[in-house]
Design a protein around this motif. Sequence first.
Motif, PDB file in Angstrom:
ATOM      1  N   UNK A 200      17.099  23.546  -5.422  1.00  0.00           N
ATOM      2  CA  UNK A 200      16.186  23.224  -6.528  1.00  0.00           C
ATOM      3  C   UNK A 200      15.408  21.965  -6.153  1.00  0.00           C
ATOM      4  N   UNK A 201      14.103  22.128  -5.961  1.00  0.00           N
ATOM      5  CA  UNK A 201      13.276  21.040  -5.454  1.00  0.00           C
ATOM      6  C   UNK A 201      12.128  20.717  -6.397  1.00  0.00           C
ATOM      7  N   UNK A 202      11.762  19.455  -6.425  1.00  0.00           N
ATOM      8  CA  UNK A 202      10.622  19.008  -7.211  1.00  0.00           C
ATOM      9  C   UNK A 202       9.426  18.817  -6.291  1.00  0.00           C
TER      10      UNK A 202
ATOM     11  N   UNK B 265      16.574  17.991  -5.370  1.00  0.00           N
ATOM     12  CA  UNK B 265      15.835  16.745  -5.269  1.00  0.00           C
ATOM     13  C   UNK B 265      14.395  16.937  -4.854  1.00  0.00           C
ATOM     14  N   UNK B 266      13.863  15.957  -4.158  1.00  0.00           N
ATOM     15  CA  UNK B 266      12.450  15.911  -3.792  1.00  0.00           C
ATOM     16  C   UNK B 266      12.137  16.903  -2.670  1.00  0.00           C
ATOM     17  N   UNK B 267      11.099  17.703  -2.859  1.00  0.00           N
ATOM     18  CA  UNK B 267      10.744  18.739  -1.883  1.00  0.00           C
ATOM     19  C   UNK B 267      10.322  18.140  -0.546  1.00  0.00           C
TER      20      UNK B 267
ATOM     21  N   UNK C 128      10.739  24.149  -7.871  1.00  0.00           N
ATOM     22  CA  UNK C 128      10.911  25.341  -7.045  1.00  0.00           C
ATOM     23  C   UNK C 128      12.402  25.610  -6.880  1.00  0.00           C
ATOM     24  N   UNK C 129      12.786  26.874  -7.018  1.00  0.00           N
ATOM     25  CA  UNK C 129      14.199  27.225  -6.939  1.00  0.00           C
ATOM     26  C   UNK C 129      14.421  28.435  -6.036  1.00  0.00           C
ATOM     27  N   UNK C 130      15.553  28.413  -5.343  1.00  0.00           N
ATOM     28  CA  UNK C 130      15.964  29.535  -4.509  1.00  0.00           C
ATOM     29  C   UNK C 130      17.466  29.779  -4.703  1.00  0.00           C
ATOM     30  N   UNK C 131      17.852  31.050  -4.655  1.00  0.00           N
ATOM     31  CA  UNK C 131      19.254  31.465  -4.715  1.00  0.00           C
ATOM     32  C   UNK C 131      19.849  31.264  -6.113  1.00  0.00           C
TER      33      UNK C 131
END
Length: 261
Positions: free
Chosen positions: A185-187, A207-209, A194-197
């Motif tokens: 989960x990234x910002x 955290x930070x993308x 943005x999220x995966x899985x």
Amino acid sequence: MQQAHDLREEGDELHKLVRELAPGDWDRPTPFKNWTVNDVIAHLHTTDLVATVALDDPDRFRAMVRAGDRAIWIGGAAANPSDIPQGAELGERWHGYLRELCDKLAAVDPSMRVPWFGPDMGARMFATARQMETWSHGQDIYDLLRQPRVNTDRIRNIAVIGVRTFGWTFVNRREPIPEDMPYVRLTAPSGAVWEWNEPSATNKVEGDAVQFCHVVTQGRNIEDTDLEVVGDTATRWMAVAQCFAGGPETPPAPGQRHWTS
């Protein structure tokens, strides 16, 4: 293909940086293995030329790899690496050929398979791989100059390749692929999430993308970021994450490249 457009923008941004360099800056060593700026841009340029061979003539690319042909490192366009210019001339040549590569990528079927040094990949991911390398090696120069960098949401492509190479990180090290792929989960720079899985509180990276992209490209050690890493699998992955082709590499040591841009 959006990825071809994003690669073009990534190259244009880096070109703006290097065209302002003083002549002496090109020979200064960056934090990446003491490569000079000349080394970094020459590497990007020669790899872009190789990418053009892979895109235009896959059979020729495979044959050159099998033969270990040294000319592949300059795309068959010169007799040896010494023919590559340096300094500002190199910067202009690299940028011009990169834009031609972007034009080619924009014109192909996005589902087309393209051979590479690792597994073959679709044209979209191939364009993303070139963006990833342009962005990550560009960071070497930003770090050298201690110049802040403004990232945009096109970095999502690099986060995607970072997530998708979870298995590759372990296969490349001849280790079994963990079955419990972490939740990511990234910002984004824009503030988007943005999220995966599958969501998990016990196996995740959050955290930070931009920091995540620094880690998976091995520009930063995970300990030099503010990413929240929870769980054994997530911890093992982030310690050695590698989203680029080639043999297993070791990330920089903690503190070695601890500079926020």
